[in-house]
Design a protein around this motif. Structure first.
Motif, short mmCIF file in Angstrom:
data_model
loop_
_atom_site.label_atom_id
_atom_site.label_comp_id
_atom_site.label_asym_id
_atom_site.label_seq_id
_atom_site.Cartn_x
_atom_site.Cartn_y
_atom_site.Cartn_z
N VAL A 258 4.59 22.66 29.59
CA VAL A 258 5.83 22.36 28.88
C VAL A 258 5.48 21.71 27.54
N ILE A 259 5.97 22.31 26.45
CA ILE A 259 5.76 21.74 25.12
C ILE A 259 7.10 21.52 24.44
N VAL A 260 7.15 20.54 23.55
CA VAL A 260 8.36 20.22 22.80
C VAL A 260 7.99 20.13 21.33
N ASP A 261 8.65 20.92 20.50
CA ASP A 261 8.42 20.89 19.05
C ASP A 261 9.56 20.12 18.41
N ILE A 262 9.27 18.90 17.99
CA ILE A 262 10.28 17.99 17.46
C ILE A 262 10.46 18.26 15.97
N GLY A 263 11.69 18.58 15.59
CA GLY A 263 11.95 19.00 14.22
C GLY A 263 11.46 20.42 14.01
N GLY A 264 11.59 21.24 15.05
CA GLY A 264 11.01 22.59 15.07
C GLY A 264 11.81 23.65 14.35
N TYR A 277 -0.41 31.78 23.99
CA TYR A 277 -0.82 31.14 25.24
C TYR A 277 0.21 31.43 26.33
N PRO A 278 0.02 32.51 27.06
CA PRO A 278 0.99 32.91 28.09
C PRO A 278 1.14 31.91 29.23
N ASP A 279 0.18 30.98 29.38
CA ASP A 279 0.27 29.99 30.45
C ASP A 279 1.30 28.90 30.15
N ILE A 280 1.76 28.81 28.90
CA ILE A 280 2.84 27.87 28.60
C ILE A 280 4.12 28.44 29.21
N LYS A 281 4.73 27.68 30.10
CA LYS A 281 5.91 28.17 30.80
C LYS A 281 7.21 27.90 30.07
N ARG A 282 7.23 26.80 29.31
CA ARG A 282 8.50 26.40 28.69
C ARG A 282 8.24 25.73 27.35
N ALA A 324 7.35 16.10 29.41
CA ALA A 324 6.66 17.28 28.86
C ALA A 324 5.16 16.97 28.78
N ASP A 325 4.38 18.01 28.70
CA ASP A 325 2.93 17.82 28.59
C ASP A 325 2.51 17.51 27.16
N VAL A 326 3.17 18.14 26.19
CA VAL A 326 2.81 17.98 24.78
C VAL A 326 4.07 17.88 23.93
N TYR A 327 4.09 16.89 23.05
CA TYR A 327 5.15 16.74 22.05
C TYR A 327 4.53 16.98 20.68
N ILE A 328 5.12 17.86 19.90
CA ILE A 328 4.53 18.29 18.63
C ILE A 328 5.37 17.79 17.45
N PHE A 329 4.68 17.23 16.47
CA PHE A 329 5.29 16.90 15.18
C PHE A 329 4.52 17.67 14.12
N ARG A 330 5.07 18.78 13.67
CA ARG A 330 4.40 19.53 12.60
C ARG A 330 5.10 19.25 11.28
N THR A 331 4.37 18.66 10.35
CA THR A 331 4.87 18.29 9.02
C THR A 331 6.22 17.57 9.10
N VAL A 332 6.27 16.58 9.98
CA VAL A 332 7.48 15.76 10.15
C VAL A 332 7.22 14.32 9.73
N LEU A 333 6.21 13.69 10.33
CA LEU A 333 5.99 12.27 10.10
C LEU A 333 5.59 11.95 8.67
N HIS A 334 4.99 12.92 7.97
CA HIS A 334 4.62 12.66 6.57
C HIS A 334 5.85 12.50 5.69
N ASP A 335 7.00 12.93 6.17
CA ASP A 335 8.23 12.81 5.39
C ASP A 335 8.80 11.39 5.40
N TRP A 336 8.26 10.53 6.29
CA TRP A 336 8.90 9.24 6.51
C TRP A 336 7.94 8.08 6.28
N PRO A 337 8.41 7.03 5.57
CA PRO A 337 7.61 5.81 5.42
C PRO A 337 7.26 5.22 6.79
N ASP A 338 6.30 4.31 6.82
CA ASP A 338 5.75 3.82 8.08
C ASP A 338 6.80 3.28 9.05
#
Length: 440
Positions: A258-264, A277-282, A324-338
């Motif tokens: 199970v993976i989650v793409d935050i801001g996907g 990766y066909p082994d990813i179910k959701r 979930a097994d993995v939570y993904i932030f792709r080019t999200v956190l760089h948009d925000w100050p600390d």
């Protein structure tokens, strides 16, 4: 960076690497790179060796150009006349010029001016400038035709990327010095140059403004999707280098279910991961309601049916997809100050199980500048864009480590992978359910 190679050295590299790339295209029965309108816009995924040749060729060409131009001409072409190119692309965007040029034939200036709503004399001058950059061509005289570059400009995603750059960011450029002067050292998104351009007095960030304008928000999401097709910022670097890419039989870092793409956004990254990766179910694509609502109404391809879903989510609230097994932030956190980024990370904690991972796909700045000058240029440009946009920044390894520690000391950096020729790195973070587990 300041020392340069000689013209013969650079010339030899350019000829050698160009020949190697041409030989690869020939061996693979691929058409040679061309600027003609019929050339495929599909981005090649080259072999590692060809990627190396491409990077070395581009580096040598960039250095050769600066060396041959010399200091004054370099500054003239790089800085003094650069506003003209912004203006040209803004006109091409605003009047949808590329869209009005037929893909299979040419069009006269008279007819094109009628379609665009520009008077012919102005259109000719704009297109003359564009053609000097190989965007469109005139062949025969009086007839405008597409080149490969203008053909790309006619696609909806590229069109909106140009619009986002020229309509949103260009006006903020002249506000940047004002923002630095009025709010020195600010880490508040509402005090950025882009926020000031949109009338903020320091309390409203650009995302809040744009979210109330569906057309602008759609343009933004399309622009971000287009960026994933650019070789240096392509999502394939992430897809091909996730921690489980070469370790599918590993018990500790195996393929997640199970993976989650935050801001996907539109779900392009999740779709690519599911195909690879066909082994990813959701796979769950999370974004704001105005984004996910449009995507849930779209037809999901039959090959992904039952494996991908869209979830409304604001990452300034607690994560709604648990365990979930993995939570993904792709080019999200760089948009925000600390302080904002820390809130986002903290909001994931209630949903995370022991051993769950966060994958951050953002720039990891190399202050030693050991990477190519083109990569440095791209990274520095991204850094100043997020500064102008939200007073955010691209972070070094040390800054990423400090950020995670401030969010929660149970976040542990497992690895940082910087794929060759990619602007972005993959930062793998493991969630330890207790501090004790990190020392045993």
């Amino acid at each position: 960076m300041t020392s340069s190679r000689s013209l013969p050295e650079l010339g030899h590299i350019i000829q050698s690497r160009a020949n190697t790339i041409a030989d690869w295209h020939r061996a693979e029965n691929e058409p040679q790179p061309s600027l003609s309108a019929g050339f495929s816009m599909q981005t090649h995924e080259y072999t590692k060796h060809i990627e190396e040749c491409r990077a070395e060729l581009l580096e040598a060409l960039d250095e050769m150009r600066a060396l041959v131009l010399g200091p004054t001409s370099f500054l003239f072409f790089t800085s003094v006349i650069s506003p003209v190119w912004t203006a040209v692309f803004n006109v091409l965007y605003r009047f949808k010029v590329a869209e009005h040029v037929p893909t299979e034939s040419g069009i006269s200036y008279v007819e094109l001016s009628e379609r665009c709503g520009l008077i012919e004399s102005d259109l000719r001058r704009i297109l003359r400038a564009a053609m000097s950059m190989r965007v469109f061509e005139e062949n025969p005289a009086g007839v405008v035709r597409h080149t490969a570059i203008s053909t790309a400009l006619a696609t909806p995603l590229c069109h909106d990327a140009i619009g986002f750059s020229t309509e949103e960011y260009a006006p903020a450029v002249t506000k940047f010095p004002e923002a630095l002067q009025r709010f020195p050292g600010s880490v508040k998104a509402g005090e950025s140059a882009l926020a000031l351009t949109n009338g903020s007095s320091g309390d409203t960030d650009i995302f809040s403004v744009v979210s109330h304008h569906p057309d602008r928000y759609q343009r933004f999401t399309n622009a971000m999707s287009w960026v994933t097709t650019v070789p240096e910022t392509s999502a394939h670097h992430f897809v091909n280098n996730v921690p489980w890419a070469h370790m599918q039989n590993s018990t500790t870092r195996g393929c997640p279910q199970v993976i989650v793409d935050i801001g996907g956004s539109r779900g392009d990254l999740c779709a690519a991961l599911l195909r690879r990766y066909p082994d990813i179910k959701r796979a769950v694509v999370e974004d704001l309601p105005e984004v996910t609502r449009a995507d849930t109404e779209a037809l999901i391809s039959s090959e992904l049916a039952g494996r991908i879903e869209y979830q409304e989510y604001d990452f300034f609230t607690e994560q709604v997809v648990k365990d979930a097994d993995v939570y993904i932030f792709r080019t999200v956190l760089h948009d925000w100050p600390d302080d904002y980024a820390i809130r986002i990370l903290k909001n994931q904690i209630p949903a995370m199980k022991k051993g769950a991972r966060i994958l951050i796909n953002d720039i990891c700045m190399d202050v030693s500048q050991t990477v190519s000058s083109l990569t440095i240029q791209a990274q520095c440009a991204h850094d100043l864009m997020v500064k102008m946009g939200l007073n955010a920044k691209e972070r070094t390894r040390e800054e990423w480590s400090e950020l995670l520690s401030r969010a929660d000391e149970r976040f542990s950096i497992e690895s940082i992978v910087s794929p060759p020729y990619s602007v972005h790195s993959i930062i793998e973070i493991v969630w330890r359910d207790s501090l004790v587990s990190t020392t045993t």
